[in-house]
Design an enzyme around this catalytic site. Structure first.
Site, PDB file in Angstrom:
ATOM      1  CG  ASP A  59      -1.627   1.220   1.515  1.00 28.87           C
ATOM      2  OD1 ASP A  59      -2.234   1.721   0.558  1.00 28.87           O
ATOM      3  OD2 ASP A  59      -1.599   1.726   2.662  1.00 28.87           O
ATOM      4  CG  ASP A 263      -2.066   2.508   6.403  1.00 29.64           C
ATOM      5  OD1 ASP A 263      -2.226   2.263   5.183  1.00 29.64           O
ATOM      6  OD2 ASP A 263      -2.355   3.596   6.916  1.00 29.64           O
TER       7      ASP A 263
END
Ligand SMILES: [Mg+2]
Length: 404
Positions: A59, A263
């Protein structure tokens, strides 16, 4: 002396804050029993990755870059860029972000990666002979902005006009709320409210959900101080991981280890895919305990950087053990190599099984000595399986069976 001493009020405040901090730390440490640090468990991950082809999925915001007040300035550090570049030299590496693909490329600027923007709804993946990829109706062969030939996959392309309309409306209806940032990510719209006064958060939500009543084919998801308007299609970061693995020709191989680091809530779809398929694992980046489908944790981007720096291509050490372990495997183009000793012992079952035509090997950590051991056995012959399980149950950990 007196003048240099802190006032009683401050001392009391410090004490309360210290106690709260201790409680937070205790909660985090308890949580880490279930989701151990990927750094401290590196030796386990390394063992798990032996003879396997590692594929990295990352990510961006909050993982490679810190979360910042202005999302337009979420740059990653030069050191992080170097760590990602180095990892990408060793392993196929893709960034899967909620940002637009162009935007995330602007931040990362590494042409050797694959990029998936808009939560995987805009993928520039590798050219692949696989018919299941090339023949997909939403997939075209093209040249990307960096001049690289790619398969461009955009399963939500029909939504672009609708997304543009919603973007303009959101800009208009939130213009009087100080701190709102509306971002057009091509296939989705992000409404960042990090800089909005907390008293106005509800107001932001009312505007967004109110507008969406007129768009039944769009839905709202919630990230870290951001609302995201997305098409209602059966597509997410987990599907993007599956698509990229297929594009890389790694979908149906037992010797592939996908690792996803993220996250956000949207990363949970990817963690879930890896967990449910029992192949690879997710690493959640978080400073607070969270429910997650990830297996491991890292606290923040600086730990992600350290983890990435620790990854190395498999070194051929020529030892009889390593030759035996890899002998029957299909070619593994990369694996881990540990850098230095990690004093921490992974407290959870840290076992893996390697299966190559039913020839399996269970690797486990001996909790008494901390040494890595392995038991080779024929998975499909129950007596051998039982004896392996019996050996492991003697004060060691329980094994995980391959699914073939
Ligand atoms: Mg993120």
């Amino acid at each position: 002396m007196k003048s240099s001493s802190p006032p009683r009020k401050k001392l009391s405040k410090d004490f309360i804050s210290e106690s709260q901090s201790d409680e937070t730390d205790a909660a985090y440490l308890t949580w880490m029993i279930s989701y151990p640090s990927a750094l401290n468990s590196f030796h386990v991950i390394r063992t798990y990755a032996k003879c396997k082809s590692v594929v990295l999925f990352l990510d961006y915001d909050g993982t490679l870059s810190p979360i910042v007040d202005n999302p337009d300035t979420a740059f990653m550090s030069t050191a992080m860029q170097a760590a990602v570049k180095k990892a990408a030299k060793c392993f196929p590496t893709a960034i899967i972000s909620g940002r637009s693909r162009d935007k995330v490329y602007e931040f990362v600027r590494l042409s050797e990666l694959y990029y998936a923007g808009s939560h995987g709804m805009d993928i520039a993946g590798p050219l692949r002979e696989s018919e299941s990829v090339g023949d997909h109706p939403d997939c075209i062969r093209t040249t990307d902005e960096q001049g690289k030939e790619v398969h461009l996959f955009q399963p939500a392309s029909e939504f672009v006009p609708m997304i543009n309309e919603v973007y303009k409306s959101l800009l208009d209806i939130t213009k009087n709320i100080t701190g709102v940032k509306v971002e057009n990510n091509k296939f989705c719209v992000s409404i960042h409210y990090r800089n909005v006064d907390e008293k106005m958060w509800e107001e932001v939500g009312k505007h967004v959900f109110g507008l969406l009543k007129d768009f039944s084919r769009l839905r709202v998801t919630h990230g870290r101080k951001v609302l995201e308007v997305r098409p209602v299609i059966d597509w997410n970061k987990g599907k993007a991981v599956e698509f990229l693995l297929e594009s890389l020709g790694l979908s149906h191989r037992d010797d592939v280890l996908p690792i996803y680091i993220g996250d956000d809530r949207t990363d949970e779809d990817a963690f879930k895919v890896l967990r449910e398929c029992n192949r690879g694992f997710g690493i959640l980046v978080s400073t607070v305990p969270k429910e997650t489908n990830a297996f491991y944790s890292l606290r923040d981007p600086s730990e992600v950087q350290e983890f990435l720096k620790s990854l190395k291509p498999r070194a051929t050490d020529g030892s009889p053990g390593s030759a035996r372990r890899c002998k029957d495997s299909r070619p593994a183009n990369a694996s881990f190599e540990e850098q230095g000793e990690r004093p921490y012992r992974d407290p959870r079952p840290a076992l893996w099984s390697h299966c190559d035509r039913h020839q399996s090997e269970i690797c486990y950590l001996d909790m008494n000595s901390g040494a890595e051991n392995s038991i080779a056995f024929k998975f499909c012959q129950s007596e051998d399986k039982n004896s392996a399980e019996a050996m492991i149950s003697k004060g060691r950990k329980t094994g995980k069976q391959c699914s073939c």
